[in-house]
Design an enzyme around this catalytic site. Structure first.
Site, mmCIF file in Angstrom:
data_model
loop_
_atom_site.group_PDB
_atom_site.id
_atom_site.type_symbol
_atom_site.label_atom_id
_atom_site.label_comp_id
_atom_site.label_asym_id
_atom_site.label_seq_id
_atom_site.Cartn_x
_atom_site.Cartn_y
_atom_site.Cartn_z
ATOM 1 C CG HIS A 189 -19.383 -43.949 20.537
ATOM 2 N ND1 HIS A 189 -18.917 -43.390 19.372
ATOM 3 C CD2 HIS A 189 -20.646 -44.334 20.302
ATOM 4 C CE1 HIS A 189 -19.898 -43.391 18.491
ATOM 5 N NE2 HIS A 189 -20.968 -43.960 19.027
ATOM 6 N NE ARG A 296 -19.295 -43.588 14.021
ATOM 7 C CZ ARG A 296 -18.536 -44.656 13.763
ATOM 8 N NH1 ARG A 296 -17.280 -44.517 13.437
ATOM 9 N NH2 ARG A 296 -19.060 -45.869 13.845
ATOM 10 N NE ARG A 332 -23.388 -41.460 11.207
ATOM 11 C CZ ARG A 332 -23.009 -42.331 12.122
ATOM 12 N NH1 ARG A 332 -23.267 -43.606 11.960
ATOM 13 N NH2 ARG A 332 -22.341 -41.947 13.182
ATOM 14 C CD GLU A 431 -27.501 -46.931 11.557
ATOM 15 O OE1 GLU A 431 -26.511 -47.286 12.205
ATOM 16 O OE2 GLU A 431 -27.739 -45.736 11.320
ATOM 17 C CG ASN A 454 -20.930 -50.687 14.873
ATOM 18 O OD1 ASN A 454 -20.365 -51.713 14.526
ATOM 19 N ND2 ASN A 454 -20.379 -49.497 14.792
ATOM 20 C CG ASP A 455 -26.842 -48.488 15.693
ATOM 21 O OD1 ASP A 455 -26.958 -48.704 16.912
ATOM 22 O OD2 ASP A 455 -26.422 -47.417 15.237
ATOM 23 N NE ARG A 465 -23.291 -48.924 19.149
ATOM 24 C CZ ARG A 465 -23.101 -48.221 18.038
ATOM 25 N NH1 ARG A 465 -24.105 -48.027 17.199
ATOM 26 N NH2 ARG A 465 -21.928 -47.732 17.747
ATOM 27 C CB CYS A 502 -19.604 -47.767 7.503
ATOM 28 S SG CYS A 502 -21.297 -47.423 7.989
#
Ligand code: PEP
Ligand code: MG
Length: 570
Positions: A189, A296, A332, A431, A454-455, A465, A502
């Site tokens: 993050h 988000r 989302r 993801e 990312n995931d 991550r 994304c």
């Protein structure tokens, strides 16, 4: 002078003083004590000091963010005067002959767990406040200084072990020149926040970083991962020049940011922005975004003390939609858990939170909580192109259940006489590898896919991550991930639905031509990355990008993929 090599997480160079954000070590000894009068006197001194600290933060919060934030600290101050708490502490010291630190923390824990056990969400949330106040007093008793991010008063590079989303809520982001952390990977993050703010970041630098953080100056290079602590004059000059060149280049890209992302042979793709809150929507437009590809919604839950109600959520979504007008906005639903903790949503302790009870899994088990968000979204849709996306989908059942709840939410909204947009596209994040593998089946259930690389990368390579020790595994340019993406896009197109990315990969300059060649329809990224991504797309021909994409799918490693793309630069 000390050079450390970390993970390049957000482009740009920062040169400046260090603001060290240290986690507080609040360990203390549990010892015996019989002098309760002396201990209570010590407590009164600490309470007095805490009142002063809280008042300062309260005033700052009020000036910067308004009265809601300030009210949190007013409640903290009131708690310090609670006679029942002080009596409990004194009684524990006397009866159990414990030292003040132990008696204080035992009493705090007792109060906090009582609050947590209550049904009412408001009281549950107070537990976190009580612990916050408890730790403040303990810190004062231990003679330690406060290292709150909100105490930053001048421009500096933030150096920390790691930063969680809640750490950054109260930070004055205007003063931050860049971030450098001991932990974290390219999709942590801190990295996402840095990109959203257009600030340089180097993460996963290892504990060496903190050992040398008492130096006056630091240089971080967010495109190479280099950190220089206490640089000499020559290095400062060299990096200032590099900084100047980069600034010039991004200025040119920004001048063309509002033009479409069209390849040299006339193929156009959609470039949209990732947003973490209403303030990012304006920045998205400034950087040439054609919509929002990922809003988000955790920001809303993080910014308040208890779960925001339907009206509060409606206002927040409307604020973003009003800025974006008729442009598409993909929202989302709440993606709590893993590295995204929300203090008042207690998901319980788990050995592997990234594989645990989170996001859609939690929402489906608490339909009323989930439907509050869905109703707010449905109401916000009227007059806009709002699209709803579910995170962390693993199975077809989850998609179907979420869609049933969305239909229920729509019926409830109609019943309450509110208007709804005629069409609201519904999509899922891809993801989890199970969705990529069954993309042909999932594509029949939804209007679009948005690939969360990312995931998807962390689950495909089984490399958490946020863990810097395995960050070397987490490159989304790995052929295994690229093959999943290729499959997802192909299956989506067979069912005539669109696919976006994304995750951070969408704005990675090396990956842009690959994704273009794989046929990606929509690229969603931090606003600051949009001008460069558009520039890259304009440099390529679709036909060359297709060839390059086909070639990388047969390579063996992420490094080979990146080297190949570098060799292909048009
Ligand atoms: C992702 O996983 O790629 C994604 C975009 O979601 P987040 O980073 O918020 O988990
Ligand atoms: Mg994700």
């Amino acid at each position: 002078m000390k050079i450390i090599s970390g993970i390049a997480a957000s482009n740009g160079i920062a040169i400046g003083p260090i603001f060290l954000y240290e986690e507080e070590d609040l360990s203390f000894e549990r010892s015996r004590c019989s002098d309760s009068t002396k201990e209570m006197k010590r407590l009164n001194g600490a309470l007095e000091k805490a009142r002063g600290e809280i008042e300062t933060i309260r005033d700052k919060a009020e000036a910067e963010t308004g009265s809601d934030e300030a009210a949190i600290f007013e409640a903290h101050a009131m708690f310090l005067d609670d006679p029942a708490l002080l009596e409990a502490v004194e009684k524990t010291i006397k009866e159990e002959q414990l030292n003040l630190e132990s008696a204080w923390m035992d009493s705090i824990e007792m109060y906090a767990s009582q609050m947590e056990a209550m049904e009412d969400e408001y009281f549950k949330a107070r537990a976190a406040d009580i612990r916050d106040v408890g730790n403040r007093i303990l810190r004062i008793l231990l003679g330690k200084q406060e290292t709150d991010l909100s105490s930053m008063t001048s421009n500096a590079v933030v150096v920390a072990r790691d930063l969680t989303p809640s750490d950054t809520v109260r930070m004055n982001k205007k003063l931050v020149l860049g971030f450098s952390t001991v932990e974290g990977g390219p999709t942590s993050h801190t990295a996402i926040l840095a990109k959203a703010l257009g600030l340089p970041a180097v993460v996963g630098a290892g504990s060496e970083l903190l050992k040398h953080a008492d130096t006056k100056k630091i240089i971080i290079d967010g495109s190479t991962g280099v950190i220089i602590l206490d640089p000499d004059k020559k290095q400062v000059k060299e990096y200032q020049e590099k900084q100047g060149k980069e600034e010039k280049r991004s200025k040119i890209a920004l001048e063309h940011a509002h033009e479409p992302a069209r390849t040299r042979d006339g193929h156009t793709v959609e470039i949209v922005a990732n947003a973490g809150g209403p303030e990012d929507a304006a920045s998205a437009l400034e950087h040439g975004a054609e919509g929002i590809g990922l809003l988000r919604t955790e920001f809303l839950y993080l910014d308040s003390k208890t779960a925001p109600d339907e009206e509060t959520q409606l206002a927040a979504y409307t604020a973003v939609l009003d800025v974006m007008g008729k442009r598409p906005v993909v929202v989302r639903t709440i993606d709590v858990g893993g590295d995204k903790e929300i203090p008042y949503i207690n998901l319980g302790r788990e050995a592997n939170p990234f594989l645990g009870f989170r996001a859609i899994r939690m929402c489906l088990q608490d339909p009323e909580f989930f439907k509050t968000q869905l109703r707010a979204l449905v109401r916000a849709s009227f007059g806009h192109d709002l699209r709803i996306m579910f995170p962390m989908i693993a199975t077809i059942e989850e998609v179907r259940q979420a869609k049933v709840l969305l239909e229920e939410a729509k019926r409830e909204v109609y019943k309450a006489n509110h208007s709804i947009a005629r069409t609201i596209q519904v999509g899922i994040m891809v993801e989890i590898p199970s969705v990529a593998i069954l993309a042909d089946l999932f594509a029949r259930e939804v209007d679009f896919f948005s690939i969360g690389t990312n995931d998807l990368t962390q689950y495909t390579l089984a490399a958490e991550r946020t863990n810097d020790r395995v960050a070397y595994l987490g490159d989304a340019c790995h052929p295994a991930v690229l093959r999943e993406i290729a499959r997802v896009i192909e299956e989506a197109h067979k069912q005539k639905i669109w696919t976006g990315v994304c995750g951070e990969l969408a704005g990675d300059p090396d990956a842009v031509p690959i994704l273009l060649g794989l046929g990606l329809d929509e690229f969603s990224m931090a606003p600051s990355l949009i001008p460069r991504a558009k520039e890259i797309i304009r440099e390529w021909k679709l036909k060359d990008a297709r060839k390059a994409a086909a070639a990388v799918l047969n390579l063996h490693t992420a490094r080979e993929v990146r080297e190949f793309i570098h060799s292909q630069k048009p």
